[in-house]
Design an enzyme around this catalytic site. Structure first.
Site, PDB file in Angstrom:
ATOM      1  N   ASP A 121       0.866  -1.196   0.074  1.00 42.05           N
ATOM      2  CA  ASP A 121      -0.080   0.061  -0.187  1.00 42.05           C
ATOM      3  C   ASP A 121       0.725   1.177   0.001  1.00 42.05           C
ATOM      4  O   ASP A 121       2.083   1.145   0.402  1.00 42.05           O
ATOM      5  CB  ASP A 121      -0.773   0.059   1.259  1.00 42.05           C
ATOM      6  CG  ASP A 121      -0.209  -0.026   2.410  1.00 42.05           C
ATOM      7  OD1 ASP A 121       0.923  -0.788   2.663  1.00 42.05           O
ATOM      8  OD2 ASP A 121      -0.522   0.797   3.430  1.00 42.05           O
ATOM      9  N   GLU A 186       0.043  -0.723   5.854  1.00 46.38           N
ATOM     10  CA  GLU A 186       1.046  -0.274   6.517  1.00 46.38           C
ATOM     11  C   GLU A 186       1.093   1.309   6.670  1.00 46.38           C
ATOM     12  O   GLU A 186       1.374   1.742   7.856  1.00 46.38           O
ATOM     13  CB  GLU A 186       2.560  -0.442   5.968  1.00 46.38           C
ATOM     14  CG  GLU A 186       3.724  -0.593   6.787  1.00 46.38           C
ATOM     15  CD  GLU A 186       4.355   0.989   7.053  1.00 46.38           C
ATOM     16  OE1 GLU A 186       5.155   1.237   7.672  1.00 46.38           O
ATOM     17  OE2 GLU A 186       4.121   1.740   5.948  1.00 46.38           O
ATOM     18  N   ASP A 215      12.527  -1.075   4.753  1.00 47.37           N
ATOM     19  CA  ASP A 215      11.230  -0.227   4.505  1.00 47.37           C
ATOM     20  C   ASP A 215      11.857   1.353   4.922  1.00 47.37           C
ATOM     21  O   ASP A 215      11.257   2.112   5.578  1.00 47.37           O
ATOM     22  CB  ASP A 215      10.000  -0.850   5.262  1.00 47.37           C
ATOM     23  CG  ASP A 215       8.652   0.320   4.760  1.00 47.37           C
ATOM     24  OD1 ASP A 215       8.623   0.864   3.970  1.00 47.37           O
ATOM     25  OD2 ASP A 215       7.701   0.312   5.880  1.00 47.37           O
TER      26      ASP A 215
END
Ligand SMILES: *[C@@H]1O[C@H](CO)[C@@H](O)[C@H](O)[C@H]1NC(C)=O
Ligand SMILES: *[C@@H]1O[C@H](CO)[C@@H](O)[C@H](O)[C@H]1NC(C)=O
Length: 499
Positions: A121, A186, A215
């Protein structure tokens, strides 16, 4: 005798070095040859506007999860869409949250099992926010691939999948067992993920040895391994006085004003150099070791450049080392705003009856959020008592996440350093994040497994902004990094004496 030993060690190193290049070179060559296809696939992924910020948009998040799942199954993996519960809408209806992908590839018991966590996402993006390019149309300018999600986190997720694909395409066995956790919420708080990890601790996670998260981004132009993040606790300080708002011409000078109390309370939290004045708050902060202190010297971080970038004349610290320590390994307190006052422009003369001040404390190892909350609450009540105010004070807090720090001697970090060396030819920078990334701490705490953050994004990727990008270089070399990492980790597993 020592000479002989040195020669033997050298020969051994040469041997293991050429062995590694025999494995890695064909992989790297393949990645270089396929780079346009890899960029094209990223373009297809970015084209799906999987913004998770509003439940009404979750259809696109689901679509994106299916595209990722199809990619995994096409490579021979198996995918489970794990349910993470429902979200209650304001209307009272409930909506199923986008599931979490739990995927795995064929398993060989003698190999180590490596689990990758990522999310597909993205943050919201509209051309009108100031994008120079269409946010969901990946656009290459001067070697940079601009688009929402390019760096956060579709690029790294795809790089991981492409690394696996590269082993398969070059007919080499993937040297570790691979699992993946891919989520679609997330950017809006990962609701349900923690419960899922707990539920699957004895099944999906039981044979996992290592968890990798990619990330975040590098600190400079040099590659990095990230070994820590700060935690945070968010505080609300409410001061309530009269039962109605008052006119300052009528009651000014006659009542103790809630705004005055609140400002005194907020003013008692910090000194003019950013030091937190809450008694006891620094007591449990992990001491700086000599080794840690040394590790800051080689980091590339330009204070002058940073000053210009954000438009300040000076920082509270004078050196790179001090500033990075302030950001990564000491707590900080920031005041974020006051609700109920100053909200309208112009010269209103009201005395607000109730105000709420908001601030947060970024926490570091070995601070305990519950202890911090108690220290802060007691401090504010002490200050308030001294003011002999007739108003009512209420302090509340929401705990975000605890700080996380990994052991740099863990095999993951050793393999990570070797993989960086194999791809980039030098040592990585060992860095931390000043912000709070709950997932690293959660995985470590809930599964008890070793966790590493292995970023491939560049320091200037501008995640969440209207300039988000990943460079073609980082995307492609990052794919090589993951491929090399699989190999280096398997080597450690087979012959720990090489550590
Ligand atoms: C994306 O941008 C390119 C050029 O910048 C353009 O040719 C192409 O039509 C655009 N694609 C979409 C789907 O808008
Ligand atoms: C999860 O399982 C691991 C063993 O794989 C165990 O060490 C750990 O304590 C478990 N975590 C929880 C929260 O029960």
């Amino acid at each position: 005798q020592t000479k002989l030993l040195a020669v033997a060690v050298m020969l051994f190193q040469v041997a293991s070095c050429s062995e590694s290049s025999a494995v890695l070179e064909p992989l790297f060559r393949h990645i270089d040859q396929r780079q346009n296809d890899f960029v094209q696939r990223l373009r297809e992924w970015v084209a799906i506007p999987s913004d998770s910020s509003q439940p009404s948009l979750w259809g696109e998040v689901e679509r994106m999860l299916h595209v990722a799942a199809d990619k995994i199954t096409a490579m021979g993996g198996t995918v489970e869409f794990a349910d993470v519960g429902s979200h209650e809408l304001p209307s009272g209806a409930s909506l199923r949250r986008p599931p979490v992908i739990l995927a795995q590839f064929e398993k060989e018991p003698k190999k180590a099992t490596l689990c990758f966590y990522g999310h597909v996402d993205v943050q919201p993006a509209n051309k009108e926010d100031g994008w120079a390019t269409e946010p969901f149309n990946l656009t290459e300018i001067d070697g940079n691939l601009y688009g929402r999600g390019a760096s956060d986190n579709k690029g790294p997720v795809l790089a991981w999948l492409h690394a696996i694909e590269t082993y398969l395409a070059t007919k080499q066995e993937v040297p570790v067992n691979i699992k993946l956790v891919l989520e679609g919420l997330e950017e809006s708080g990962s609701d349900g993920l923690e419960e899922l990890i707990q539920q699957r601790n004895d099944t999906f996670f039981s044979d996992v040895d290592y968890i990798v998260i990619s990330d975040n981004v590098w600190l400079s132009r040099r590659p990095a391994l990230t070994y820590g993040t700060r935690g945070s606790t968010y505080f609300f300080v409410e001061v309530e006085g009269p039962k109605i708002d008052l006119h300052s011409g009528v009651f000014g000078g006659c009542v103790q004003e809630p705004v005055g109390d609140l400002i005194a309370l907020l003013g008692s939290l910090l000194d003019h150099r950013g030091k937190i004045l809450v008694p006891g708050i620094y007591e449990s902060v992990a001491p700086v070791t000599e080794e840690e202190s040394k590790s800051y010297q080689d980091l590339h971080f330009d204070l002058e450049e940073m000053k210009q970038e954000i438009g300040v004349e000076c920082f509270l610290q004078d050196t790179k080392e001090a500033m990075l320590m302030a950001r990564w390994r000491y707590p900080s307190l920031s005041i974020h705003g006051i609700e109920g006052a100053f909200s309208q422009p112009g010269s209103k003369t009201v005395i607000p009856r109730r105000v709420v001040g908001k601030f947060s404390i970024r926490q570091v190892p070995n601070m305990e959020p519950a202890v911090v909350e108690k220290q802060v609450t007691e401090h504010l009540h002490r200050v308030f008592t001294r003011r002999r105010s007739p108003n009512k004070l209420k302090v509340s807090a929401t705990v975000g996440a605890k700080a996380w720090v990994a052991d740099l001697k863990d095999p993951q970090y050793i393999a990570g350093r070797r993989a960086v060396k194999a791809v980039f030819g030098g040592e990585p920078e060992l860095i931390r994040e000043g912000s709070t990334i709950p997932v690293a701490h959660n995985f470590q705490e809930l599964t008890g497994k070793s966790v590493m953050m292995l970023p491939i994004g560049g320091h200037d990727d501008a995640e969440h902004s209207e300039k988000e990008k990943i460079s073609r270089y980082n995307f492609i070399e990052g794919t090589k990094l993951f491929a090399a990492y699989f190999y280096e980790l398997s080597q450690l597993q087979q012959s720990p004496q090489k550590m």
